[in-house]
Design a protein around this motif. Structure first.
Motif, PDB file in Angstrom:
ATOM      1  N   GLN A   1      -2.752  -6.916 -10.599  1.00 15.57           N
ATOM      2  CA  GLN A   1      -4.119  -7.165 -10.128  1.00 15.57           C
ATOM      3  C   GLN A   1      -4.832  -5.879  -9.753  1.00 15.57           C
ATOM      4  O   GLN A   1      -6.057  -5.840  -9.708  1.00 15.57           O
ATOM      5  CB  GLN A   1      -4.099  -8.039  -8.872  1.00 15.57           C
ATOM      6  CG  GLN A   1      -3.490  -9.392  -9.035  1.00 15.57           C
ATOM      7  CD  GLN A   1      -3.361 -10.031  -7.665  1.00 15.57           C
ATOM      8  OE1 GLN A   1      -4.319 -10.548  -7.125  1.00 15.57           O
ATOM      9  NE2 GLN A   1      -2.178  -9.973  -7.100  1.00 15.57           N
ATOM     10  N   TYR A   2      -4.060  -4.847  -9.428  1.00 13.30           N
ATOM     11  CA  TYR A   2      -4.631  -3.693  -8.763  1.00 13.30           C
ATOM     12  C   TYR A   2      -4.711  -2.489  -9.680  1.00 13.30           C
ATOM     13  O   TYR A   2      -3.852  -2.262 -10.527  1.00 13.30           O
ATOM     14  CB  TYR A   2      -3.800  -3.339  -7.519  1.00 13.30           C
ATOM     15  CG  TYR A   2      -3.671  -4.498  -6.577  1.00 13.30           C
ATOM     16  CD1 TYR A   2      -4.762  -4.905  -5.832  1.00 13.30           C
ATOM     17  CD2 TYR A   2      -2.488  -5.212  -6.469  1.00 13.30           C
ATOM     18  CE1 TYR A   2      -4.679  -5.999  -4.979  1.00 13.30           C
ATOM     19  CE2 TYR A   2      -2.384  -6.304  -5.627  1.00 13.30           C
ATOM     20  CZ  TYR A   2      -3.481  -6.696  -4.886  1.00 13.30           C
ATOM     21  OH  TYR A   2      -3.399  -7.776  -4.056  1.00 13.30           O
ATOM     22  N   SER A   3      -5.759  -1.718  -9.468  1.00 13.22           N
ATOM     23  CA  SER A   3      -5.829  -0.410 -10.084  1.00 13.22           C
ATOM     24  C   SER A   3      -4.892   0.498  -9.299  1.00 13.22           C
ATOM     25  O   SER A   3      -4.152   0.046  -8.436  1.00 13.22           O
ATOM     26  CB  SER A   3      -7.268   0.097 -10.058  1.00 13.22           C
ATOM     27  OG  SER A   3      -7.388   1.280 -10.797  1.00 13.22           O
ATOM     28  N   PHE A   4      -4.905   1.786  -9.574  1.00 11.90           N
ATOM     29  CA  PHE A   4      -3.984   2.721  -8.942  1.00 11.90           C
ATOM     30  C   PHE A   4      -4.095   2.631  -7.421  1.00 11.90           C
ATOM     31  O   PHE A   4      -5.146   2.874  -6.842  1.00 11.90           O
ATOM     32  CB  PHE A   4      -4.308   4.132  -9.424  1.00 11.90           C
ATOM     33  CG  PHE A   4      -3.414   5.200  -8.858  1.00 11.90           C
ATOM     34  CD1 PHE A   4      -2.038   5.053  -8.857  1.00 11.90           C
ATOM     35  CD2 PHE A   4      -3.963   6.360  -8.339  1.00 11.90           C
ATOM     36  CE1 PHE A   4      -1.216   6.030  -8.349  1.00 11.90           C
ATOM     37  CE2 PHE A   4      -3.155   7.351  -7.829  1.00 11.90           C
ATOM     38  CZ  PHE A   4      -1.782   7.197  -7.827  1.00 11.90           C
ATOM     39  N   LEU A   5      -2.996   2.263  -6.763  1.00 15.32           N
ATOM     40  CA  LEU A   5      -2.962   2.122  -5.312  1.00 15.32           C
ATOM     41  C   LEU A   5      -2.616   3.465  -4.678  1.00 15.32           C
ATOM     42  O   LEU A   5      -1.555   4.037  -4.959  1.00 15.32           O
ATOM     43  CB  LEU A   5      -1.934   1.069  -4.907  1.00 15.32           C
ATOM     44  CG  LEU A   5      -2.303  -0.386  -5.224  1.00 15.32           C
ATOM     45  CD1 LEU A   5      -1.087  -1.290  -5.048  1.00 15.32           C
ATOM     46  CD2 LEU A   5      -3.448  -0.865  -4.340  1.00 15.32           C
ATOM     47  N   ALA A   6      -3.508   3.956  -3.845  1.00 13.42           N
ATOM     48  CA  ALA A   6      -3.269   5.239  -3.189  1.00 13.42           C
ATOM     49  C   ALA A   6      -3.853   5.191  -1.784  1.00 13.42           C
ATOM     50  O   ALA A   6      -4.946   4.664  -1.569  1.00 13.42           O
ATOM     51  CB  ALA A   6      -3.900   6.383  -3.980  1.00 13.42           C
ATOM     52  N   GLY A   7      -3.118   5.731  -0.838  1.00 10.86           N
ATOM     53  CA  GLY A   7      -3.574   5.745   0.537  1.00 10.86           C
ATOM     54  C   GLY A   7      -2.656   6.594   1.380  1.00 10.86           C
ATOM     55  O   GLY A   7      -1.966   7.492   0.875  1.00 10.86           O
TER      56      GLY A   7
ATOM     57  N   THR B   1      -5.726   1.687   0.090  1.00  9.23           N
ATOM     58  CA  THR B   1      -4.668   1.006   0.828  1.00  9.23           C
ATOM     59  C   THR B   1      -4.170   1.929   1.933  1.00  9.23           C
ATOM     60  O   THR B   1      -4.337   3.153   1.845  1.00  9.23           O
ATOM     61  CB  THR B   1      -3.513   0.599  -0.107  1.00  9.23           C
ATOM     62  OG1 THR B   1      -2.514  -0.119   0.637  1.00  9.23           O
ATOM     63  CG2 THR B   1      -2.890   1.802  -0.780  1.00  9.23           C
ATOM     64  N   MET B   2      -3.605   1.359   2.995  1.00  8.14           N
ATOM     65  CA  MET B   2      -3.036   2.123   4.099  1.00  8.14           C
ATOM     66  C   MET B   2      -1.724   1.472   4.525  1.00  8.14           C
ATOM     67  O   MET B   2      -1.614   0.242   4.526  1.00  8.14           O
ATOM     68  CB  MET B   2      -3.983   2.149   5.313  1.00  8.14           C
ATOM     69  CG  MET B   2      -5.260   2.929   5.091  1.00  8.14           C
ATOM     70  SD  MET B   2      -4.979   4.687   5.025  1.00  8.14           S
ATOM     71  CE  MET B   2      -6.187   5.136   3.772  1.00  8.14           C
ATOM     72  N   ARG B   3      -0.759   2.292   4.888  1.00  7.25           N
ATOM     73  CA  ARG B   3       0.489   1.793   5.456  1.00  7.25           C
ATOM     74  C   ARG B   3       0.370   1.913   6.974  1.00  7.25           C
ATOM     75  O   ARG B   3       0.193   3.010   7.505  1.00  7.25           O
ATOM     76  CB  ARG B   3       1.678   2.587   4.936  1.00  7.25           C
ATOM     77  CG  ARG B   3       3.043   2.069   5.377  1.00  7.25           C
ATOM     78  CD  ARG B   3       4.141   2.787   4.612  1.00  7.25           C
ATOM     79  NE  ARG B   3       5.484   2.337   4.925  1.00  7.25           N
ATOM     80  CZ  ARG B   3       6.424   3.096   5.496  1.00  7.25           C
ATOM     81  NH1 ARG B   3       6.156   4.366   5.822  1.00  7.25           N
ATOM     82  NH2 ARG B   3       7.630   2.614   5.736  1.00  7.25           N
ATOM     83  N   VAL B   4       0.461   0.770   7.665  1.00  7.78           N
ATOM     84  CA  VAL B   4       0.122   0.708   9.083  1.00  7.78           C
ATOM     85  C   VAL B   4       1.273   0.056   9.847  1.00  7.78           C
ATOM     86  O   VAL B   4       1.718  -1.045   9.508  1.00  7.78           O
ATOM     87  CB  VAL B   4      -1.176  -0.101   9.295  1.00  7.78           C
ATOM     88  CG1 VAL B   4      -1.584  -0.064  10.749  1.00  7.78           C
ATOM     89  CG2 VAL B   4      -2.293   0.438   8.410  1.00  7.78           C
ATOM     90  N   PHE B   5       1.725   0.716  10.914  1.00  8.08           N
ATOM     91  CA  PHE B   5       2.871   0.257  11.691  1.00  8.08           C
ATOM     92  C   PHE B   5       2.418  -0.649  12.834  1.00  8.08           C
ATOM     93  O   PHE B   5       1.558  -0.283  13.640  1.00  8.08           O
ATOM     94  CB  PHE B   5       3.628   1.448  12.273  1.00  8.08           C
ATOM     95  CG  PHE B   5       4.340   2.278  11.234  1.00  8.08           C
ATOM     96  CD1 PHE B   5       5.717   2.197  11.096  1.00  8.08           C
ATOM     97  CD2 PHE B   5       3.644   3.135  10.409  1.00  8.08           C
ATOM     98  CE1 PHE B   5       6.387   2.958  10.142  1.00  8.08           C
ATOM     99  CE2 PHE B   5       4.297   3.906   9.457  1.00  8.08           C
ATOM    100  CZ  PHE B   5       5.667   3.812   9.311  1.00  8.08           C
ATOM    101  N   LEU B   6       3.016  -1.839  12.897  1.00 10.35           N
ATOM    102  CA  LEU B   6       2.849  -2.734  14.041  1.00 10.35           C
ATOM    103  C   LEU B   6       3.904  -2.381  15.090  1.00 10.35           C
ATOM    104  O   LEU B   6       4.689  -1.457  14.903  1.00 10.35           O
ATOM    105  CB  LEU B   6       2.994  -4.187  13.589  1.00 10.35           C
ATOM    106  CG  LEU B   6       2.108  -4.646  12.427  1.00 10.35           C
ATOM    107  CD1 LEU B   6       2.444  -6.078  12.034  1.00 10.35           C
ATOM    108  CD2 LEU B   6       0.636  -4.518  12.781  1.00 10.35           C
ATOM    109  N   HIS B   7       3.944  -3.112  16.198  1.00  8.38           N
ATOM    110  CA  HIS B   7       5.012  -2.895  17.191  1.00  8.38           C
ATOM    111  C   HIS B   7       5.281  -4.190  17.939  1.00  8.38           C
ATOM    112  O   HIS B   7       4.349  -4.868  18.372  1.00  8.38           O
ATOM    113  CB  HIS B   7       4.643  -1.798  18.177  1.00  8.38           C
ATOM    114  CG  HIS B   7       5.851  -1.184  18.827  1.00  8.38           C
ATOM    115  ND1 HIS B   7       6.601  -1.849  19.784  1.00  8.38           N
ATOM    116  CD2 HIS B   7       6.460   0.018  18.644  1.00  8.38           C
ATOM    117  CE1 HIS B   7       7.617  -1.087  20.165  1.00  8.38           C
ATOM    118  NE2 HIS B   7       7.552   0.058  19.485  1.00  8.38           N
TER     119      HIS B   7
END
Length: 816
Positions: A29-35, A74-80
């Motif tokens: 579904q996605y184009s190049f995912l970068a973040g 896109t972003m990689r995000v840490f929960l806690h």
């Protein structure tokens, strides 16, 4: 990348690992995912990011806007777990706000549940201030040592994982779930055995982390989210040939393979090649440490070429202090290093390296090739159905009341309606050229009407043909050509009796799928039918038209042609659906607005806004409406994307496949449109930029008449009502104002579309809008420069100092 099929695969409803087929269909579904790995500059760790007192909404908005502007999506995000435990509803409200901001900027985050790295003693409340000049001095693990070391306490985390997943399991704003970051990291640096706050001994840490990792997947599978799960392998890539227990579990249970690499290009290539054997999507969830050879220049092109999603560590220089290298834990630094370790921007948004920014922009704006993965799904058939000069408001699914379009309404009920679809230029040839090339008029060469793309400009249907499609064209698709200039398998130029023509062809012709059927009706182009099925006294008129008997008669004839188009379309779609089956994408639109004053040949919404509905049973939500702004230049790039066909680089158009899946309503922030004239009748070039609320129009020839075929020729079934307008204008002030506004335009126009959707109140001199006017004016000028728009005037215009142009004048000019 293909929309096929978001919900495919045998395990669609199972609580097991996704099949490779399903994972690849999701990724397609996605184009190049970068973040990047994201924590705002104002937070030292995940807790400071998510706690109520320190949740920095304004900072997050500022930073995500900047990252989206360089193409990051896109972003990689840490929960806690502690932030959730202390204040569940508050925690969820803050996550919701973060997702709302992310969606605004077209960013889909990867959310991380657990983290085995750094301080094993997390505490709620005020977080420590950064240790000066030290890399990531305040990061904390989740869960902390106390919980991780106790199996029973681990089990209390089930409610954390499952409550988060239950709330967001079908939330299209979330890309994927990362279950555990580096679970087997023994933190041998500052938190080893000699530390004042030591982590678990290495063997105990591995045992307990593996235990929690297995539980986390079990808990998540019970909820069965619509997004995939992953956990990354990291460190020295012994996992390529001899993975240990945690690595083996990670590789065998992740729906999507993920890994970390802070290595140089050769080692990174080796990792990517080794992971491709799993035939699943690949994501690098950590990379980019400049002083050890992992740079954007060296690594990001590798990921792009191999379609590996790329998440660098660090974005904005801030309290995490990751501009300093790892050795800052042991070595003393007293000032900013000459070469940053991580991060892309300074706190004020200034880039560390413009060269890096240019590279990121270039790679995120182009699609990777997909030679590494085989197609796993049957390609859909395609129907493209076009009207000619159909106004966007003159169909039932956009609110028309008098004119009847039941078949268009049926299509809308079965598919997705785009409320904000626009063409590139409001004249037949330039509009259709933009559709077929994915390029705006100045770049494809078809600027004025009855001009065509340059000989070296690619027609995008060729990419469908290269991907195995056969293309059958009926009626007015490519404007004005009598032969078959695009090499389609069938090209029928006449637009009459299209229901009979299409049915006869497919009844007599054996076709092998996949196929693309393009049908272009001539209606409701002038001259309008004489068979008026609408009573003139019952038709409705917009308030910027002059209400005369002749106007109403012509309006009824126009509406009759709209209904005639609808009837023929209904017959064709019913027939084609019986022979093509459900795996068919049906797209209906119009090349621009109707031939009424302030419609066709104008950049008001009645000229550039177009009806657009797309149907694909089981893949596109039925009966959904989207406010996403899209352009005709986006249509074929989207179809190429959906079908897995190659999309050429450097197009103006781009795929809105994610809108079609219902995942987002965010697409274009601005719509640019141009008009450059039509023969001797319309010599009035215009440019405009439109946002969801405002429109700025630049009239290039304000000292000349705006005219077109209607007021000059005044033919029956087209513009004959103009004689009645002139008569009424002699004694009616309002009518005189409409006629004057039609012929004479100011150099600039500005409209607030929220309060003035019919664009009647020009606010160009209103001081309350000065800042927005200047912003959009600059946007338009910058865009015109990137398009190399020469503002060409194709014929001699008609000065306001002379009489209005007439039919006799035009005929005389044509004879010269």
């Amino acid at each position: 990348m293909a929309l096929l099929l978001v919900n495919c695969g045998k395990n669609q409803n199972s609580k097991e690992r996704w099949t490779a087929e399903r994972a690849n269909a999701w990724y397609d579904q996605y184009s190049f995912l970068a973040g990047g790995n994201y924590v705002p500059a104002s937070a030292i760790n995940q807790l400071e990011m998510w706690q109520e007192d320190t949740f920095d909404q304004e900072r997050i908005d500022f930073e995500l806007q900047h990252t989206s502007e360089i193409g990051m999506n896109t972003m990689r995000v840490f929960l806690h777990d502690l932030a959730w435990k202390q204040d569940k509803e508050g925690f969820f409200s803050r996550v919701d706000k973060f997702l709302e901001i992310s969606e605004k900027y077209g960013i889909k985050p990867m959310l991380v549940f657990f983290d085995g790295v750094w301080n094993p003693y997390p505490k709620m409340g005020k977080q420590p201030e950064p240790t000066p000049h030290t890399h990531n001095s305040g990061w904390v693990q989740s869960p902390g040592r106390e919980i991780l070391s106790d199996s029973n306490k681990q089990n209390e985390l089930k409610d954390y994982v499952q409550s988060v997943l239950s709330r967001y399991k079908n939330d299209a704003r979330i890309l994927i779930w990362d279950m555990f970051n580096e679970p087997d990291n023994a933190n041998a640096g500052n938190f080893g055995g000699g530390s004042k706050a030591p982590d678990l001994p290495r063997e105990e840490k591995l045992k307990r982390s593996f235990e929690l990792l297995q539980k986390s997947f079990e808990w998540a599978r019970e909820i069965n989210p619509s997004q995939p799960l992953t956990v990354g392998v990291w460190g020295k890539p012994t996992w390529l040939k001899a993975p240990d227990a945690i690595e083996k579990f990670s590789l065998e249970n992740s729906d999507v393979i993920s890994f970390h690499s802070y290595q140089g290009p050769e080692e990174t290539k080796r990792m990517v090649k080794g992971l491709q054997k799993y035939n699943r999507p690949i994501m690098c969830t950590e990379y980019m440490a400049r002083s050890v050879g992992s740079t954007f220049e060296a690594i990001l092109p590798i990921f792009h070429k191999n379609n590996v999603a790329a998440y660098n560590w660090g974005l904005f220089s801030g309290k995490s202090q990751t501009i300093y290298p790892w050795d800052s834990w042991k070595k003393t630094y007293t000032s900013e290093p000459a070469q940053w370790f991580h991060d892309v921007f300074r706190k004020d948004g200034t880039p560390y390296s413009q060269k890096e920014i240019d590279l990121i922009k270039a790679l995120t704006s182009t699609k990777p090739k997909f030679a590494k993965r085989k197609k796993t799904n049957e390609q859909p058939n395609i129907i493209i159905y076009l009207a000619d000069d159909l106004g966007w408001k003159d169909v039932s699914f956009n609110g028309a009341i008098v004119v009847k379009t039941p078949n268009l309404q049926k299509l809308a009920n079965e598919g997705m309606v785009f409320e904000n679809a626009f063409i590139a230029s409001p004249a037949c040839a330039p509009s259709r050229a933009a559709l077929l090339t994915g390029l705006m008029p100045a770049r494809n060469g078809a600027e004025a009407n009855h001009t065509y793309p340059g000989p070296n400009v690619e027609i995008l249907t060729k990419q469908l043909q290269k991907n195995g499609y056969k293309i059958y064209s009926f009626g007015k698709i490519a404007h004005g050509k009598k032969d078959n200039p695009h090499g389609w398998e069938h090209f029928h130029i006449k637009s009459a009796n299209l229901d009979k023509v299409v049915k006869a062809f497919f009844n007599d012709t054996k076709v092998d799928g996949p196929i693309c059927v393009m049908i272009g009706d001539r209606r409701p182009h002038v001259s309008w039918t004489k068979e008026n099925i609408y009573a003139p006294n019952k038709v409705d008129l917009p308030d910027y038209l002059i209400d005369t008997k002749e106007t109403r008669e012509h309006r009824g004839r126009y509406y009759s042609d709209v209904t005639g188009f609808d009837q023929t379309m209904g017959k064709n779609l019913k027939f084609l659906e019986t022979i093509l089956g459900e795996n068919t994408i049906t797209l209906m639109s119009s090349d621009h607005g109707a031939q009424w004053p302030f419609g066709k040949w104008n950049l008001y919404d009645d000229g550039i806004r177009t009806p657009l509905v797309v149907k694909w049973k089981g893949k596109i939500p039925e009966g959904k409406r989207t406010k996403a702004m899209v352009s005709w230049i986006d249509i074929l790039p989207t179809l190429l994307d959906i079908t897995g066909s190659q999309t050429p680089n450097a197009l103006d158009g781009k795929s809105f496949a994610n809108v079609l899946t219902g995942e987002t309503d965010a697409f274009r922030k601005e719509i640019f449109t141009t008009h450059s004239g039509d023969g001797y009748f319309n010599i009035y070039p215009i440019r405009s930029v439109r946002t969801p609320q405002y429109k700025y129009i630049k009239n290039l020839l304000p000292d000349y008449y705006h005219t077109n075929h209607s007021d000059i020729l005044r033919n029956d079934g087209a513009g004959a009502y103009w004689d009645s307008w002139d008569e009424v204008a002699k004694h009616d002030k309002r009518a005189a104002q409409i006629v004057s506004k039609y012929y004479q335009r100011p150099a600039e126009e500005f409209y607030d579309l929220n309060t003035d959707p019919n664009e009647q109140n020009n606010l160009i001199n209103d001081s309350n809008y000065k800042a927005e006017i200047e912003r959009l004016k600059q946007k338009l000028n910058d865009w015109m420069e990137t398009q190399d728009d020469q503002e060409t005037v194709f014929r001699k215009p008609y000065p306001l100092s002379e009489p209005k142009p007439s039919k006799a004048l035009v005929e005389g000019l044509k004879r010269k």
